[in-house]
Scaffold this active site. Structure first.
Site, short mmCIF file in Angstrom:
data_model
loop_
_atom_site.label_atom_id
_atom_site.label_comp_id
_atom_site.label_asym_id
_atom_site.label_seq_id
_atom_site.Cartn_x
_atom_site.Cartn_y
_atom_site.Cartn_z
N LYS A 203 37.86 -89.94 68.62
CA LYS A 203 37.67 -89.14 67.40
C LYS A 203 38.74 -89.49 66.36
O LYS A 203 38.43 -89.73 65.21
CB LYS A 203 37.72 -87.65 67.75
CG LYS A 203 37.58 -86.75 66.56
CD LYS A 203 37.53 -85.29 66.93
CE LYS A 203 37.65 -84.45 65.67
NZ LYS A 203 37.54 -83.03 65.89
N GLU A 209 46.56 -94.09 74.45
CA GLU A 209 45.92 -94.71 75.64
C GLU A 209 44.75 -95.58 75.20
O GLU A 209 44.60 -96.74 75.61
CB GLU A 209 45.40 -93.64 76.61
CG GLU A 209 46.46 -92.81 77.29
CD GLU A 209 46.89 -91.59 76.48
OE1 GLU A 209 46.60 -91.54 75.26
OE2 GLU A 209 47.52 -90.68 77.07
N GLY A 263 36.67 -82.73 70.33
CA GLY A 263 36.57 -83.80 71.33
C GLY A 263 35.82 -83.38 72.58
O GLY A 263 34.92 -84.07 73.05
N ARG A 264 36.15 -82.21 73.11
CA ARG A 264 35.53 -81.79 74.39
C ARG A 264 34.11 -81.28 74.21
O ARG A 264 33.45 -80.91 75.17
CB ARG A 264 36.41 -80.76 75.08
CG ARG A 264 36.80 -79.57 74.23
CD ARG A 264 37.93 -78.77 74.87
NE ARG A 264 38.42 -77.70 74.00
CZ ARG A 264 39.34 -77.84 73.05
NH1 ARG A 264 39.88 -79.03 72.85
NH2 ARG A 264 39.74 -76.82 72.34
N GLU A 349 41.25 -76.65 78.28
CA GLU A 349 41.76 -77.04 76.96
C GLU A 349 41.29 -76.03 75.90
O GLU A 349 41.97 -75.81 74.90
CB GLU A 349 41.30 -78.47 76.59
CG GLU A 349 42.13 -79.09 75.47
CD GLU A 349 41.89 -80.59 75.29
OE1 GLU A 349 42.74 -81.40 75.71
OE2 GLU A 349 40.83 -80.97 74.73
N HIS A 380 34.50 -79.98 104.26
CA HIS A 380 35.31 -80.61 105.30
C HIS A 380 36.73 -80.87 104.81
O HIS A 380 37.44 -81.70 105.37
CB HIS A 380 34.62 -81.89 105.77
CG HIS A 380 33.27 -81.59 106.34
ND1 HIS A 380 33.09 -81.21 107.65
CD2 HIS A 380 32.05 -81.54 105.76
CE1 HIS A 380 31.81 -80.96 107.86
NE2 HIS A 380 31.16 -81.15 106.72
N LYS A 493 52.86 -85.67 74.19
CA LYS A 493 52.59 -86.96 73.54
C LYS A 493 53.83 -87.39 72.74
O LYS A 493 54.24 -88.55 72.79
CB LYS A 493 51.42 -86.83 72.55
CG LYS A 493 50.06 -86.70 73.19
CD LYS A 493 49.01 -86.78 72.08
CE LYS A 493 47.68 -86.22 72.51
NZ LYS A 493 46.71 -86.08 71.44
#
Ligand code: F6P
Length: 530
Positions: A203, A209, A263-264, A349, A380, A493
């Site tokens: 965005k 990253e 973004g999410r 978030e 399990h 950040k």
């Protein structure tokens, strides 16, 4: 009449009263006390069935939960969101992911005029790639798509591509998100640079990253397919169009979206381009249609039949009233294995905040910690603690009535039997006699909800994810927090930026904290000893 703030306070108090009243009532007893409990604490919604009867909420508590939501003005807030008001107050932005799902031809809110033309461009681009009209620099048909992005620019598309792979054949989607070179090093050797399309999805187009990985992949492509290849084989998805141009992406291959898409919440935007490429535009449109169907339901269903509202109220009951700190997301569907990770971002978030809209300290607990794994694998591993640990974890089960592997249909019956057995066992427990009785005892009375969908299709995935989005919205409305900003992620950040020259040995540690300084010294010492 009582002022709104006092009414609100008394709604929380009432709910605490219900919690105290019900504290000694096992869920199982609620079934005897409320003859129609199964039907009253469940609902159908466009093919989905949601059962929340295995929770410690009775009619009176539910009435108070609804009163709380009404007092908080969830309906007015919902109207404000759909109308494009700037409800993301700290960023002064509208919140309009729902506009992305409005069918083509229908009216969109002001400022959203680009949505449908962009969708048409995406459709043409992806169809041309899938059908071989657009080819790589060497003239080959694309076989693989590499999406470079992180957070909302990865989790939704990766979930959708993994979940719906059985629906359509197309180029294979790969996802590069981590700054850790180990991920790039494991993906790139498996890709043919002559047949790979790269989408840089960000965005902001500034995420460290993503931009670091994008530069690394461009170098790889230049070295292996020639300097002309990135011009033809790179596309971008972003709100920051000038940055895409500055990176050198051909404008024909840049797909933009407005800053009113968080973004999410962006899977439905051009961020879903990789999904369209991998699964076809029809599947992507079906996903949008499923989400839109959930939007319409959320907007129009009466409150006692409103799935996102009731889903949110149960969560508020568990986390803010009962005080259970976590919630397990347990899809009994291997294809939904990325759902817990997706929901971690969506829920934590959005609602992991400590202040209200006006900046005052939040008097309630914020969002639950979300975690989970696909069933039956989790059985399990950590289910032991769900059954016998001394902390209660509300569980959210999801399962398809029918599977998509006809040759192995008996597996699906086993899967369903296991899913239903777990919610039943968590609620009923067991009180054995004899040897090891204390060790074998399961206290039961552990709450869970179960959502059944007919079959995992793009439409159903759209419904499921929009349900979760609206549930997050209602929870945020009840808490009066801004579910649409994420200031908390900025500090780390910034610090990483400050620490980078120290890690690289370009600057002395200076006045950093003693613990961080000794961690740095140990990194340097270990490197020097190699
Ligand atoms: O780290 C937080 C965050 O801003 C998320 O909200 C977002 O989904 C992610 O980073 C990626 O951001 P972008 O799409 O701008 O690269």
């Amino acid at each position: 009449m009582m002022p709104a703030a006092a009414r609100h306070k008394s709604s929380w108090e009432k709910l605490r009263g219900h919690h105290a009243r019900l504290a000694q009532t096992p869920i199982l007893h609620l079934f005897s006390a409320e003859a129609e409990r199964g039907a009253d604490f469940s609902l159908h919604c466009d093919g989905l069935f949601f059962d929340f009867s295995k929770t410690c909420v009775d009619q009176r508590a539910m009435n108070s939960l609804l009163e709380l939501a009404t007092g908080r003005g969830w309906e007015q807030r919902r109207a404000a969101m759909f109308a494009g008001q700037k409800i993301n107050s700290s960023e002064n932005r509208a919140v309009l992911h729902t506009a992305l799902r409005i069918p083509e031809g229908a009216a969109v809110p002001d400022g959203c005029d680009e949505i449908h033309p962009t969708l048409s461009r995406m459709r043409k681009f992806s169809t041309d790639i899938r059908e071989g009209r657009l080819r790589s620099a060497s003239g080959d048909k694309f076989t693989d798509i590499l999406n470079i992005g992180i957070g909302g620019s990865e989790l939704g598309p990766a979930l959708a591509c993994g979940a719906l792979r059985h629906c359509a054949a197309g180029p294979e989607a790969h996802f590069l998100s981590n700054i850790d070179a180990a991920q790039a090093a494991s993906i790139l050797p498996r890709l043919n640079p002559h047949t790979t399309l790269v989408i840089v999805t960000s965005k902001t187009f500034t995420t460290i990253e993503t931009m670091t990985n994008a530069r690394a992949v461009r170098r790889w492509m230049v070295e292996t397919a020639g300097s002309q290849a990135p011009e033809i084989q790179f596309a971008a998805v972003s709100s920051n169009i000038p940055a895409c141009a500055a990176f050198g992406i051909n404008p024909d291959r840049v797909f933009g979206f407005g800053d009113y898409i968080g973004g999410r919440f962006s899977l439905w935007s051009p961020v879903g381009l990789v999904v369209m490429l991998a699964l076809g535009s029809e599947a992507f449109h079906q996903m949008l249609a499923g989400a839109h169907a959930m939007d319409s339901h959320f907007n129009s269903a009466p409150e006692r039949k409103n799935l996102p509202l009731l889903h949110a109220l149960i969560n508020v009951w568990h986390h803010q009233i009962c005080g259970y700190p976590t919630r397990a997301i347990l899809p009994y569907d291997h294809r939904l294995r990325r759902l817990p990770a997706y929901l971690q971002q969506l829920i934590m978030e959005s609602n992991g905040k400590s202040v209200t809209h006006s900046g005052e300290e939040l008097p309630q607990r914020s969002a639950a910690i979300i975690w989970g794994e696909p069933g039956t694998n989790g059985q399990h591993a950590f289910f032991q603690a769900l059954h016998q640990g001394n902390r209660t974890v509300p569980c959210e089960f999801l399962i398809a009535a029918s599977g998509d592997a006809p040759d192995l249909f008996n597996h699906h019956d086993l899967l369903i039997a296991n899913c239903l057995a777990q919610s039943e066992a968590l609620m009923s427990g067991q009180n054995p006699r004899g040897d090891l009785a204390a060790h074998r005892r399961c206290p039961g009375d552990r709450p869970s909800t179960t959502l059944i969908f007919p079959r995992l299709t793009p439409f159903v995935l759209g419904q499921l994810l929009a349900l979760q989005e609206h549930s997050v919205f209602v929870e945020g409305s009840i808490l009066d927090i801004n579910s649409f900003d994420q200031w908390g992620v900025e500090l780390g950040k910034r610090m990483a930026g400050r620490l980078l020259p120290l890690v690289a040995g370009e600057k002395p540690p200076g006045d950093i904290n003693a613990s961080t300084a000794q961690l740095l010294r140990n990194v340097h010492a270990a490197r020097a000893a190699e």
